[in-house]
Design a protein around this motif. Structure first.
Motif: not given
Lengths: 208, 208
Positions: B102, B105-106, B108, B163-164, B168, B170-172, B174-175, B185, B193
């Motif tokens: 994390h 995210s943490q 930010f 940033m995009f 992406v 981050r999403m991968l 953190e899911v 993964r 991916i």
DNA sequence: GTCTATACTGAGATAGAC
DNA sequence: GTCTATCTCAGTATAGAC
């Protein structure tokens, strides 16, 4: 009914506390909002909150459930519109962008670090029902139409695709305040760009 | 040199404090880590920290600058590899995914809500230099090669594209812990991916 | 249902001895 | 450079009167 700084919000009760607490928690995060802040904003003293809620975390849970219920209603409404799934996706992105900026990031952070395991599980399940399920319905329709690929070709399950979509919307609504120093976009723009990024990524165009 | 619970970390000083504090702050966030936690993990008493740092926020700033310097070095190293920009993108995503979950995210969240305005500006600038700039170099190369579209066709500035990309990744990563309940993964998969999502989105394929 | 008063806790920070 | 002792403050929560 003009002044509300010192005087009580008319007929303040559980509902008013929830409204005020929701705004504060969503804007500043769980830790950064004290029970005194909430009480002051409502117009009562801090111990009075304990007549309505058993504690801070219980109030936070109530706020989240209330918030998720609102979002769920909105998302299902859009998910059921009689337009193409891509248009529904754009509309949902637009609606989410209309809400205040950091809500979802804030919520994820607080769930991860500030609340008990029970709350985390409970709200996590609520989030799946409220936000992921309607998005999954739309994405399934897009897959059926060939607008996007299936889990096999993309390497993502449909709920993961839904998280991807939410991440894109989050990025678009947060760039203005983040380190990329992007410009603020209207909700309509967010909707358009979201559909583009989800269906094409940053590609030049579909068939170059 | 086996026991380190009670006994001091060999030659503990500023460097050891930074190492320990970095792990704690990145894992649990600024507010959730107390100066006593850090002192205990290092093997000294809490007031002893004040010999090395003027306060908690100063220590946090030092941690972030240290962390950004590490990441910057790693990212520039990859950005300069003599392979295609898509391969560099995959490698960078892989490296970021290798780090603990994390972190970003943490960071930010803490920058937004927990630190002073001065710190926010200072670290925000450091983040742009350390993480956004190398990514921008790669994305510029991809644009030049036609692998992705220019800001005009995508509607995003290149830093926003960066940033995009980070979103992406981050999403991968953190899911697995988030509400989508995805599976973990490997960093290599995250790299693959990421390139796919950035260049194609969820599209079936480039030329259907 | 709301108030005043207050208990209790955790946390950041300082003083001064060694 | 590190310790013990302690200050101060903010925050959650409780007791009991009205």
């Amino acid at each position: 009914m003009a002044e509300r700084s010192r005087r009580r919000i008319a007929g303040a009760g559980r509902a008013e506390i929830l409204t005020v607490a929701r705004q504060l928690f969503m804007a500043r995060g769980y830790r950064a909002v004290s029970t005194r802040d909430i009480a002051a904003a409502v117009g009562m003293t801090q111990p009075a909150l304990y007549h309505h809620f058993s504690g801070k975390e219980a109030l936070y849970v109530a706020v989240l459930e209330d918030e998720l219920a609102r979002r769920s209603a909105e998302m299902w409404e859009v998910a059921r519109l009689e337009v193409s799934p891509s248009e529904r996706l754009a509309t949902i992105a637009e609606r989410i962008a209309t809400r205040s900026r950091h809500d979802l990031s804030q919520m994820f952070h607080d769930l991860r670090t500030e609340v008990s395991g029970g709350t985390r599980a409970r709200i996590g399940a609520g989030f799946r029902d409220a936000m992921l399920r309607p998005m999954v319905v739309i994405l399934d329709d897009m897959i059926a139409r060939g607008a996007i690929g299936s889990p096999e070709v993309t390497g993502l399950s449909v709920p993961e695709m839904a998280m991807f979509v939410l991440g894109v919307i989050r990025m678009l609504t947060e760039v203005e305040s983040g380190p990329a120093r992007g410009r603020q976009r209207s909700p309509g723009e967010v909707g358009q760009i979201t559909v583009r990024l989800v269906t094409l990524g940053l590609a030049e165009s579909r068939t170059p």
